[in-house]
Design an enzyme around this catalytic site. Structure first.
Site, PDB file in Angstrom:
ATOM      1  N   GLY A  15      21.742  -5.802 -15.398  1.00  0.00           N
ATOM      2  CA  GLY A  15      20.576  -6.447 -15.813  1.00  0.00           C
ATOM      3  C   GLY A  15      21.143  -7.591 -16.089  1.00  0.00           C
TER       4      GLY A  15
ATOM      5  N   GLY B 126      22.687  -8.266 -18.536  1.00  0.00           N
ATOM      6  CA  GLY B 126      23.881  -8.608 -18.684  1.00  0.00           C
ATOM      7  C   GLY B 126      23.876  -7.960 -20.602  1.00  0.00           C
TER       8      GLY B 126
ATOM      9  CD  GLU C 260      15.809 -16.426 -11.162  1.00  0.00           C
ATOM     10  OE1 GLU C 260      15.780 -15.782 -12.501  1.00  0.00           O
ATOM     11  OE2 GLU C 260      15.313 -17.058 -10.403  1.00  0.00           O
TER      12      GLU C 260
ATOM     13  CB  CYS D 157       5.474   4.388 -18.264  1.00  0.00           C
ATOM     14  SG  CYS D 157       5.234   3.830 -16.988  1.00  0.00           S
TER      15      CYS D 157
END
Lengths: 404, 404
Positions: free
Chosen positions: B167, B169, B191, B353
């Site tokens: 992801g 980081g 990205e 969700c």
């Protein structure tokens, strides 16, 4: 002679690459006392085990030998699988764990005179894995396990706890005396029931002879907590769903259920044929997939731990006690004689199982489940450890069991 | 008109017994703004969600509405299942998560401007469940989760840790700065990689663009610890075995592997079709059985916990931040416009969700695994909690993330 030769080939195949030799002189090597062993080995695991009981072969370090053979996964060789195939077929086509069949293991194994088990197990009669964390003492390991179960179930004073497959009442006695709860234990073994009633006398414990399938019709109201310790191994995968449904029905909506079971690396329908014949009739060890499929419709698996390596010192402790007390066991006046064959049979059983845990073919699982929609939120396990002593010396538990 | 009538029938069927009414005035009731909604509802979950994005219908408490509908398991009605069947067929017949397809979600979802995510997530860029135990603060919940992962993996100073699907980081930065370990993170999103490199600058962190399937050929030596947080949801069940084999190959014999994933109550091959189209292309949520089948050959599952209920406050926190910061998000100068449709799409995504976790259709699992034959013995989880604060106030962690 041709059969003997074929048997030798099978053994060579089985031992290849394991470092175990027939006729070698290391502790894990095999000494053949009677050449009929080779012929009997053709019946695979069953024949090899039977030959051991009869003294056809010996091995000084049976556990190490099994560790090497099981670790190499040689037990799964095609020749051995063939012998097993017929039994698997039977398990698939029939239900090995119907009500009458479920009585068989109760009568043969668990109805063995309790005095024999008393000389094998620790004082809490725990005939399942004991938790050797920070201790080498069997009784402390029994207590560690029982404490862990009570903690995980968050058992409170006055709560009603159902113990499905209560054995000799060890958990019932421990939970009732340390947590102040009421325990209803059920079992099929009349020997165990008689013993457990006496062992838990004076405590709020009720022991009843009920098949788990009859619980919903038993008139018992739903329980706060349900525990199954070392009983699902006798249930059979075809009945797991039924068992889980019974748990769901007998558990209060916000209750907790703990399942303590041996776990299998592989999905199967039967147990090793020697174990099946001599130790646990109609038993089988569940695999993860078999349990999840049965549980997930109505229950949520909140927590799943593997303690398999604690079974290694547990079986070792039982093995040591069994042999240290052998003359006392032998002297017991019982219907069934505790003879040399019995001793070899039990040693074979205890040490082969020990090896299976060592090489991680078998596990020991704790599953904590809730009812779907329980509204309990995250099962917070942190608190289950808050009161536990970090090591046995720091805060030893002072509870001691007393023998009947 | 006939289609509209059929759509009404489908909706009636879907809402029956849920307490949700079309045209009612309770917060969870549905207001129809455009009658074409009924026609679009015939496309099931996909059509209903698309109609919401376009403003054809509204609901004040979308989360409560979903909780009622999902809780009644109405989403599984035959009419809705039909629309899904074609997608399931596609998943069974093809591999939805081939290398090119795996890039799709990276490009569409994770390549969204990080500034948007910064206005949604907490400062540690945790785009997976945060652990709201004893806190209502998003950053503390991010830290709780990251601490838990580091503790469970027993990460020590100087150890080499592999983060598959790293992801932005967040974990790499946290682990490297609090544990003094070296982290190699891999991702497919360019990205994310650019951001993560800058975010972890000055720390012993390496971020690389590698498909997990290429790890064994990457020349990287085996790691002490491996972590996968919120990435297996993009892998697809056909590739689980491959992923587990890669983990086995990249892990030292006595290493630990932690898998953090959303969990599915049911075994399936696809995700909800609306989520599939608008949020996570080519994704699916694993069920227990799918994971165990993939893992058990070479790995041992030592520990499995369900934290699903922490996803409820996590999604609520993201939802609140998203809407509180909406004017800032809208004002971002990006290729893709953050317009009203985008806002409605994300609200629909976050709140549906949230409801799925609330009703336990979805779980959040932590699995800790070892390599078979690791020789580690019992995975002692007690110590993983020994240093944790019992509540945030008692011993708050002083680490604070800094935005780039």
């Amino acid at each position: 002679m041709a059969l003997r030769k074929l048997g030798k080939t099978l053994l060579d195949n089985l031992l290849e690459g394991t470092g175990v030799e027939v006729g070698g002189d290391r502790p894990w090597d095999i000494t053949v006392n009677n050449p009929r062993f080779y012929r009997r080995a053709l019946r695979g695991s069953l024949g090899i085990g039977e030959a051991y009981i009869d003294g056809d072969w010996d091995c000084q370090a049976l556990d190490v030998m099994f560790q090497r053979v099981l670790g190499a996964r040689k037990w799964r060789s095609p020749l051995l699988r063939f012998a097993r195939a017929l039994k698997v077929l039977q398990a698939r086509l029939t239900n090995l764990q119907t009500r009458p069949r479920s009585m068989a293991v109760a009568e043969e194994h668990y109805n063995l005179d309790h005095r024999m088990y008393a000389l094998l197990l620790g004082p809490w009669n725990q005939y399942t894995c004991c938790f050797f964390d920070g201790t080498s003492d069997l009784e402390q390991a029994e207590i560690n396990k029982l404490e862990m179960i009570c903690d995980k179930l968050e058992i409170g004073r006055g709560e009603r706890v159902l113990d499905i497959g209560c054995g000799w009442g060890g958990f019932a006695k421990y939970a009732a005396s340390t947590r102040g709860c009421e325990v209803t234990g059920i079992s099929l073994s009349s020997e165990q029931i008689d013993y457990a009633r006496s062992y838990t006398a004076g405590l709020p414990v009720t022991i009843r002879q009920i098949d788990y399938r009859d619980l919903p019709q038993s008139g018992l109201p739903a329980f706060d907590k349900i525990v199954i310790v070392g009983m699902i191994e006798h249930v059979g995968y075809k009945n797991y769903r039924k068992l889980m449904d019974v748990v769901h029905q007998m558990l209060k909506p916000d209750g907790l259920f703990l399942l303590h079971t041996i776990g299998n690396r592989d999905e199967t329908a039967v147990v090793d044929p020697w174990i099946e014949k001599y130790i646990f009739r109609n038993s089988m060890v569940p695999a993860m997939g078999q349990l999840t499929r049965a549980a997930e419709e109505n229950l949520v698996i909140e927590d799943w731990e593997n303690y398999g390596h604690y079974y290694v010192p547990t079986l070792q402790a039982w093995y040591e006690r069994f042999n240290a007390n052998w003359s006392q066991i032998q002297a017991l006046d019982t219907e069934r004689p505790f003879d040399e064959r019995f001793r070899r049979m039990w040693n074979y059983y205890l040490l082969s199982c020990k090896a299976a845990f060592e090489v991680e073919e078998l596990h020991l699982w704790h599953l904590v489940m809730t009812r779907r929609g329980s509204g309990r939120g995250v099962y917070d396990r942190v608190k289950h450890y808050s009161n536990r002593p970090r090591d046995a010396e720091a805060a030893p538990l002072q509870i001691r069991a007393t023998r009947r």
